[in-house]
Write a protein that holds these residues in place. Structure first.
Motif, PDB file in Angstrom:
ATOM      1  N   PRO A 129      35.111  25.187  34.131  1.00 31.84           N
ATOM      2  CA  PRO A 129      35.983  26.579  33.931  1.00 31.84           C
ATOM      3  C   PRO A 129      35.106  27.807  34.785  1.00 31.84           C
ATOM      4  O   PRO A 129      34.036  27.657  35.195  1.00 31.84           O
ATOM      5  CB  PRO A 129      35.556  26.816  32.368  1.00 31.84           C
ATOM      6  CG  PRO A 129      35.378  25.514  31.981  1.00 31.84           C
ATOM      7  CD  PRO A 129      34.591  24.831  33.229  1.00 31.84           C
ATOM      8  N   VAL A 130      35.915  28.874  34.884  1.00 31.60           N
ATOM      9  CA  VAL A 130      35.408  29.890  35.822  1.00 31.60           C
ATOM     10  C   VAL A 130      33.964  30.481  35.177  1.00 31.60           C
ATOM     11  O   VAL A 130      33.215  30.554  36.229  1.00 31.60           O
ATOM     12  CB  VAL A 130      36.554  31.169  35.921  1.00 31.60           C
ATOM     13  CG1 VAL A 130      35.774  32.187  36.547  1.00 31.60           C
ATOM     14  CG2 VAL A 130      37.687  30.640  36.301  1.00 31.60           C
ATOM     15  N   ARG A 131      33.856  30.568  33.932  1.00 32.00           N
ATOM     16  CA  ARG A 131      32.471  31.212  33.382  1.00 32.00           C
ATOM     17  C   ARG A 131      31.374  30.178  33.802  1.00 32.00           C
ATOM     18  O   ARG A 131      30.350  30.808  34.348  1.00 32.00           O
ATOM     19  CB  ARG A 131      32.630  31.524  31.925  1.00 32.00           C
ATOM     20  CG  ARG A 131      31.540  31.948  31.521  1.00 32.00           C
ATOM     21  CD  ARG A 131      31.798  32.452  29.898  1.00 32.00           C
ATOM     22  NE  ARG A 131      32.787  33.556  29.828  1.00 32.00           N
ATOM     23  CZ  ARG A 131      33.134  34.064  28.610  1.00 32.00           C
ATOM     24  NH1 ARG A 131      32.320  33.702  27.630  1.00 32.00           N
ATOM     25  NH2 ARG A 131      33.808  35.269  28.781  1.00 32.00           N
ATOM     26  N   VAL A 132      31.596  28.937  33.671  1.00 31.24           N
ATOM     27  CA  VAL A 132      30.583  27.838  34.075  1.00 31.24           C
ATOM     28  C   VAL A 132      30.314  27.881  35.420  1.00 31.24           C
ATOM     29  O   VAL A 132      29.162  27.905  35.761  1.00 31.24           O
ATOM     30  CB  VAL A 132      31.121  26.646  33.348  1.00 31.24           C
ATOM     31  CG1 VAL A 132      29.910  25.549  33.916  1.00 31.24           C
ATOM     32  CG2 VAL A 132      31.090  26.766  31.861  1.00 31.24           C
ATOM     33  N   HIS A 133      31.278  27.942  36.388  1.00 31.94           N
ATOM     34  CA  HIS A 133      31.262  27.806  37.713  1.00 31.94           C
ATOM     35  C   HIS A 133      30.470  29.108  38.144  1.00 31.94           C
ATOM     36  O   HIS A 133      29.685  28.818  39.036  1.00 31.94           O
ATOM     37  CB  HIS A 133      32.742  27.795  38.387  1.00 31.94           C
ATOM     38  CG  HIS A 133      32.425  27.291  39.920  1.00 31.94           C
ATOM     39  ND1 HIS A 133      31.946  26.234  40.120  1.00 31.94           N
ATOM     40  CD2 HIS A 133      32.746  28.020  40.988  1.00 31.94           C
ATOM     41  CE1 HIS A 133      31.800  25.984  41.697  1.00 31.94           C
ATOM     42  NE2 HIS A 133      32.511  27.290  42.128  1.00 31.94           N
ATOM     43  N   ASN A 134      30.702  30.271  37.586  1.00 24.05           N
ATOM     44  CA  ASN A 134      30.062  31.426  38.240  1.00 24.05           C
ATOM     45  C   ASN A 134      28.527  31.222  37.794  1.00 24.05           C
ATOM     46  O   ASN A 134      27.535  31.519  38.719  1.00 24.05           O
ATOM     47  CB  ASN A 134      30.530  32.506  37.435  1.00 24.05           C
ATOM     48  CG  ASN A 134      32.056  33.215  38.041  1.00 24.05           C
ATOM     49  OD1 ASN A 134      32.150  32.898  39.014  1.00 24.05           O
ATOM     50  ND2 ASN A 134      32.742  33.735  37.120  1.00 24.05           N
ATOM     51  N   ARG A 135      28.164  30.555  36.635  1.00 24.39           N
ATOM     52  CA  ARG A 135      26.765  30.214  36.348  1.00 24.39           C
ATOM     53  C   ARG A 135      26.184  29.333  37.352  1.00 24.39           C
ATOM     54  O   ARG A 135      25.008  29.433  37.617  1.00 24.39           O
ATOM     55  CB  ARG A 135      26.566  29.944  35.003  1.00 24.39           C
ATOM     56  CG  ARG A 135      26.833  30.938  33.903  1.00 24.39           C
ATOM     57  CD  ARG A 135      26.971  30.484  32.440  1.00 24.39           C
ATOM     58  NE  ARG A 135      25.760  29.875  32.183  1.00 24.39           N
ATOM     59  CZ  ARG A 135      24.704  30.499  31.670  1.00 24.39           C
ATOM     60  NH1 ARG A 135      24.708  31.990  31.691  1.00 24.39           N
ATOM     61  NH2 ARG A 135      23.426  29.821  31.243  1.00 24.39           N
ATOM     62  N   ILE A 136      27.024  28.283  37.781  1.00 22.21           N
ATOM     63  CA  ILE A 136      26.625  27.493  38.635  1.00 22.21           C
ATOM     64  C   ILE A 136      26.069  27.966  40.119  1.00 22.21           C
ATOM     65  O   ILE A 136      25.333  27.760  40.610  1.00 22.21           O
ATOM     66  CB  ILE A 136      27.578  25.961  38.905  1.00 22.21           C
ATOM     67  CG1 ILE A 136      27.732  25.352  37.605  1.00 22.21           C
ATOM     68  CG2 ILE A 136      27.396  25.227  39.940  1.00 22.21           C
ATOM     69  CD1 ILE A 136      29.032  24.586  37.586  1.00 22.21           C
ATOM     70  N   ILE A 137      27.205  28.883  40.436  1.00 21.57           N
ATOM     71  CA  ILE A 137      26.813  29.512  41.944  1.00 21.57           C
ATOM     72  C   ILE A 137      25.436  30.293  41.666  1.00 21.57           C
ATOM     73  O   ILE A 137      24.674  30.184  42.776  1.00 21.57           O
ATOM     74  CB  ILE A 137      27.946  30.616  41.828  1.00 21.57           C
ATOM     75  CG1 ILE A 137      29.237  29.941  42.179  1.00 21.57           C
ATOM     76  CG2 ILE A 137      27.564  31.614  43.095  1.00 21.57           C
ATOM     77  CD1 ILE A 137      30.542  31.018  42.260  1.00 21.57           C
ATOM     78  N   ILE A 138      25.201  31.111  40.644  1.00 20.26           N
ATOM     79  CA  ILE A 138      23.777  31.797  40.573  1.00 20.26           C
ATOM     80  C   ILE A 138      22.633  30.672  40.424  1.00 20.26           C
ATOM     81  O   ILE A 138      21.767  30.835  41.184  1.00 20.26           O
ATOM     82  CB  ILE A 138      23.768  32.324  39.194  1.00 20.26           C
ATOM     83  CG1 ILE A 138      24.849  33.603  39.104  1.00 20.26           C
ATOM     84  CG2 ILE A 138      22.248  33.085  39.151  1.00 20.26           C
ATOM     85  CD1 ILE A 138      24.878  34.499  37.764  1.00 20.26           C
ATOM     86  N   ALA A 139      22.783  29.486  39.834  1.00 20.21           N
ATOM     87  CA  ALA A 139      21.740  28.425  39.602  1.00 20.21           C
ATOM     88  C   ALA A 139      21.688  27.860  41.275  1.00 20.21           C
ATOM     89  O   ALA A 139      20.563  27.724  41.587  1.00 20.21           O
ATOM     90  CB  ALA A 139      22.069  27.154  38.735  1.00 20.21           C
ATOM     91  N   CYS A 140      22.711  27.771  42.089  1.00 26.79           N
ATOM     92  CA  CYS A 140      22.345  27.259  43.444  1.00 26.79           C
ATOM     93  C   CYS A 140      21.569  28.073  44.129  1.00 26.79           C
ATOM     94  O   CYS A 140      20.635  27.795  45.007  1.00 26.79           O
ATOM     95  CB  CYS A 140      23.900  27.145  44.049  1.00 26.79           C
ATOM     96  SG  CYS A 140      24.694  25.512  43.158  1.00 26.79           S
ATOM     97  N   CYS A 141      21.902  29.482  44.117  1.00 26.78           N
ATOM     98  CA  CYS A 141      21.058  30.218  44.803  1.00 26.78           C
ATOM     99  C   CYS A 141      19.452  30.438  44.406  1.00 26.78           C
ATOM    100  O   CYS A 141      18.643  30.498  45.419  1.00 26.78           O
ATOM    101  CB  CYS A 141      21.618  31.711  44.707  1.00 26.78           C
ATOM    102  SG  CYS A 141      23.484  31.860  45.169  1.00 26.78           S
ATOM    103  N   LEU A 142      19.542  30.148  42.958  1.00 27.45           N
ATOM    104  CA  LEU A 142      17.929  30.279  42.826  1.00 27.45           C
ATOM    105  C   LEU A 142      17.330  29.120  42.837  1.00 27.45           C
ATOM    106  O   LEU A 142      15.974  28.836  43.434  1.00 27.45           O
ATOM    107  CB  LEU A 142      17.857  30.284  41.129  1.00 27.45           C
ATOM    108  CG  LEU A 142      18.451  31.442  40.348  1.00 27.45           C
ATOM    109  CD1 LEU A 142      18.469  31.357  38.591  1.00 27.45           C
ATOM    110  CD2 LEU A 142      17.697  32.657  40.440  1.00 27.45           C
TER     111      LEU A 142
END
Length: 371
Positions: free
Chosen positions: A300-313
């Motif tokens: 879902p969009v909300r989860v994917h946005n958190r995945i993006i942040i995690a990938c950057c970290l």
């Protein structure tokens, strides 16, 4: 009774053997060699051990009755590295789909919890910098830009997420240092929203992007040239491929644009490295080594946005704890570090153009051209 007792003993032994059998894939995935570890989870074994230790000691990630911390982390990294579905991981790790999902979200939440640890602190360019790309931009903090990452959204939301190219994507704002480490990420805006609008939202948030007075970021011509954000001159040559053809700048504006593009290109290389490293962020136009075309994220969009942040970290973590990053060689070399900015200084809160900032840009361009 003796017969009954002997029938029950293999069950205990079977349970023990089953536990180690399920860890067999983890051993082959992570512990076999550094080469295999990098290919499968994007970091060598030493960095993997450090990540598990950090997530456990600082983030609070815990082993469960049936799964240790290292298996949870390996499972998470394997998913985001290769954009694998739940049922594929279920087969590889011999776990139920519910167990895979629970482990994935546990690690995701803990990685996000380490934002303050993994995001890079601000480091302005010093006056005595010898870096040929950045020595002209004293007090510059780095570069920022937006990038589109394709996602799945409900049909009713597709018009809002449709980009100018017709893709369904989210617009992510990325801010990085000259060393290609992220200092801030804002994900979640619809693909139809302009980069300038996303930046306005970022600096207006309570815990958003901080730009101390006297410092600035390099931005492209799509942003407003104003205090804190230095844009190139419009109507002049700018893109690097134009200079590689042998053309020499003939005016201060063109020379400024050439140096600006050379330095600001760090954010483009940073985005390129991020998407090369984490397959879950790649658009469908990326083909994997074995020729399979991947669709946008299944989350879902909300989860994917958190995945993006995690990938950057995790991108920052790898660049900090791995002396040699094989993927990095594909997008550029590592750049030197500078001094740290005090976070308590007053910050810029608007992006309105000003004559003073435009005059300073012209003075800087003349100085660069004269030297």
């Amino acid at each position: 009774m003796a017969t009954s007792h002997s029938l029950h003993r293999p069950r205990i032994r079977s349970y023990t053997l089953d536990f180690y059998a399920k860890r067999d894939y983890v051993k082959r995935l992570v512990y076999a060699s550094d080469e295999t570890c990098i290919e499968q989870v994007r970091m060598n074994r030493t960095a993997f051990f450090k990540l598990c230790e950090m997530l456990e000691s600082i983030g609070g990630l815990k082993s469960t009755r049936f799964m240790l911390v290292d298996e949870q982390v390996a499972m998470f990294l394997h998913i985001i590295s290769h954009h694998l579905k739940n049922r594929v991981i279920k087969h590889y790790f011999r776990r139920s789909g519910e167990t895979v999902s629970r482990a994935f979200h546990s690690v995701l939440n803990v990685v996000i919890r380490l934002e303050d640890v993994l995001f890079k602190r601000l480091e302005p360019i010093t006056a005595d910098s010898s870096d040929t790309r950045w020595k002209w931009f004293k007090n510059c903090l780095g570069a920022l830009d937006g990038t589109h990452i394709k996602i799945r959204v409900p049909t009713v939301d597709k018009p809002r997420y449709r980009t100018r190219k017709g893709d369904i994507a989210t617009n992510m704002l990325g801010v990085c240092t000259p060393e290609m480490q992220f200092v801030y990420i804002l994900s979640g805006w619809e693909g139809s929203v302009t980069d300038g609008w996303v930046l306005r939202d970022a600096i207006s948030r309570k815990h958003g992007l901080k730009v101390p007075h006297g410092c600035y970021y390099l931005v492209d011509a799509g942003y407003t040239n104003c205090e804190g954000f230095l844009a190139p001159f419009r109507g002049q040559r700018y893109h690097l491929n134009e200079w590689r053809q042998g053309y020499q700048p003939s005016s201060p504006q063109e020379f400024f644009n050439m140096k600006h593009a050379s330095a600001r290109n760090v954010i483009e290389r940073c985005f390129g490295l991020l998407k090369l490293r984490w397959g879950i962020l790649r658009s469908p136009s990326f083909y994997l080594r074995w020729g399979i075309l991947r669709s946008p994220s299944f989350y879902p969009v909300r989860v994917h946005n958190r995945i993006i942040i995690a990938c950057c970290l995790l991108h920052n973590f790898i660049r900090t704890h791995m002396s040699i990053d094989l993927i990095e060689a594909e997008v550029g070399e590592r750049l030197p570090t500078n001094n740290v900015v005090d976070d308590d200084e007053p910050n810029i809160t608007n992006i309105h153009p000003s004559d003073a900032w435009a005059t300073w840009r012209m003075e800087l361009a003349n100085q660069m051209f004269d030297e």
